[in-house]
Design an enzyme around this catalytic site. Structure first.
Site, mmCIF file in Angstrom:
data_model
loop_
_atom_site.group_PDB
_atom_site.id
_atom_site.type_symbol
_atom_site.label_atom_id
_atom_site.label_comp_id
_atom_site.label_asym_id
_atom_site.label_seq_id
_atom_site.Cartn_x
_atom_site.Cartn_y
_atom_site.Cartn_z
ATOM 1 N N HIS A 5 75.755 15.107 32.556
ATOM 2 C CA HIS A 5 76.835 14.173 32.909
ATOM 3 C C HIS A 5 77.189 13.287 31.726
ATOM 4 O O HIS A 5 78.376 13.093 31.418
ATOM 5 C CB HIS A 5 76.404 13.312 34.089
ATOM 6 C CG HIS A 5 77.358 12.197 34.405
ATOM 7 N ND1 HIS A 5 78.440 12.353 35.247
ATOM 8 C CD2 HIS A 5 77.404 10.911 33.978
ATOM 9 C CE1 HIS A 5 79.111 11.216 35.321
ATOM 10 N NE2 HIS A 5 78.497 10.313 34.561
ATOM 11 N N GLU A 6 76.178 12.744 31.056
ATOM 12 C CA GLU A 6 76.447 11.872 29.911
ATOM 13 C C GLU A 6 77.078 12.642 28.757
ATOM 14 O O GLU A 6 77.948 12.120 28.060
ATOM 15 C CB GLU A 6 75.162 11.174 29.466
ATOM 16 C CG GLU A 6 74.531 10.269 30.517
ATOM 17 C CD GLU A 6 75.505 9.255 31.117
ATOM 18 O OE1 GLU A 6 76.483 8.876 30.440
ATOM 19 O OE2 GLU A 6 75.312 8.857 32.274
ATOM 20 N N HIS A 52 80.751 12.925 29.105
ATOM 21 C CA HIS A 52 81.543 11.835 28.514
ATOM 22 C C HIS A 52 81.791 12.088 27.027
ATOM 23 O O HIS A 52 82.864 11.777 26.504
ATOM 24 C CB HIS A 52 80.821 10.499 28.699
ATOM 25 C CG HIS A 52 80.821 9.999 30.114
ATOM 26 N ND1 HIS A 52 81.971 9.875 30.861
ATOM 27 C CD2 HIS A 52 79.797 9.581 30.914
ATOM 28 C CE1 HIS A 52 81.664 9.402 32.057
ATOM 29 N NE2 HIS A 52 80.355 9.231 32.120
ATOM 30 N N HIS A 108 85.348 12.446 25.115
ATOM 31 C CA HIS A 108 85.685 11.732 23.881
ATOM 32 C C HIS A 108 86.183 12.710 22.820
ATOM 33 O O HIS A 108 87.194 12.464 22.138
ATOM 34 C CB HIS A 108 84.454 10.978 23.378
ATOM 35 C CG HIS A 108 84.753 10.007 22.281
ATOM 36 N ND1 HIS A 108 83.764 9.422 21.510
ATOM 37 C CD2 HIS A 108 85.923 9.516 21.793
ATOM 38 C CE1 HIS A 108 84.319 8.613 20.626
ATOM 39 N NE2 HIS A 108 85.630 8.658 20.771
#
Length: 230
Positions: free
Chosen positions: A98-99, A102, A106
């Site tokens: 999940h991280e 991100h 980006h």
């Protein structure tokens, strides 16, 4: 005494928030004991997903605290709590992916992440004095509505930020789950566990956004109610 509906709503949302936070920690604890058949750690999962997305300028670091995992676009770091960084469970895999989701946002210039990131500097400045401004505005309402009006306007920005966060978080989870399934780093059962864990994590953001809106309405009603009695 009749309790105003807005008070009941705020009390209800607070109770729901506590329940979801408890449920998330409970799920995290439960799923953290279910080892991945692949034996991969959260750090290894994150490294694989970054490599598959051809992202080579993001560092993966371990950070203190439970459920403190986050991606920092300012220095391009995936920060994983120690339990996720070293963990070899379905939950650790889900959080790590999940991280990294991100980080992928980006790298691909995902518009909602860019919008949220652009709001951060202003909100950081606002958060320092907004609570005091709201408090002062409530006490000064009978004299002048201006401080409370400014406080409500600034609080509205934090509410917008809360709702902008929702698609960012949902999209990161979607990317994580799709990658884990496609890469086959988890079994179908482990994928279901990851999906359930991320669902409860997402609910914390939903409740936070709704609570922010309810609080905004509370101050808004106070502002316009006070003005109508003048």
């Amino acid at each position: 005494m009749v309790i105003p509906p807005i008070y009941l709503l705020l009390i209800g949302l607070t109770a729901v928030s506590f329940f979801i936070q408890w449920r998330l920690r409970s799920k995290f604890s439960e799923y953290s004991h279910i080892a991945l058949q692949s034996g991969l750690s959260g750090k290894q999962i994150a490294e694989m997903m970054l490599a598959d997305n051809r992202i080579h300028d993001v560092r993966i670091i371990s950070t203190e605290g439970q459920l403190s995992d986050h991606y920092n676009p300012a220095d391009k770091t995936v920060n994983l709590s120690d339990e996720v960084y070293h963990g070899r469970s379905a939950m650790a895999a889900a959080v790590a992916a999940h991280e990294v989701g991100h980080a992928v946002q980006h790298a691909t210039a995902y518009s909602m992440l860019q919008f949220r990131s652009a709001m951060v500097p202003a909100l950081s400045a606002v958060s320092r004095f907004m609570p005091l401004l709201l408090l002062a505005g409530v006490f000064m309402l009978r004299m002048t509505p201006i401080p409370l009006a400014i406080g409500v306007l600034l609080f509205a920005l934090t509410t917008v930020f809360s709702f902008v966060t929702l698609p960012v978080e949902f999209d990161a989870s979607k990317r994580a789950l799709a990658w884990m399934e496609q890469r086959r780093v988890v079994t179908s059962q482990e994928h279901g566990i990851a999906k359930d864990g991320l669902k409860w994590a997402a609910l914390t953001y939903v409740v936070a956004a709704v609570s922010s809106l309810a609080t905004l309405l509370y101050y808004g009603m106070m502002l316009f109610g006070g003005r109508s009695r003048e």
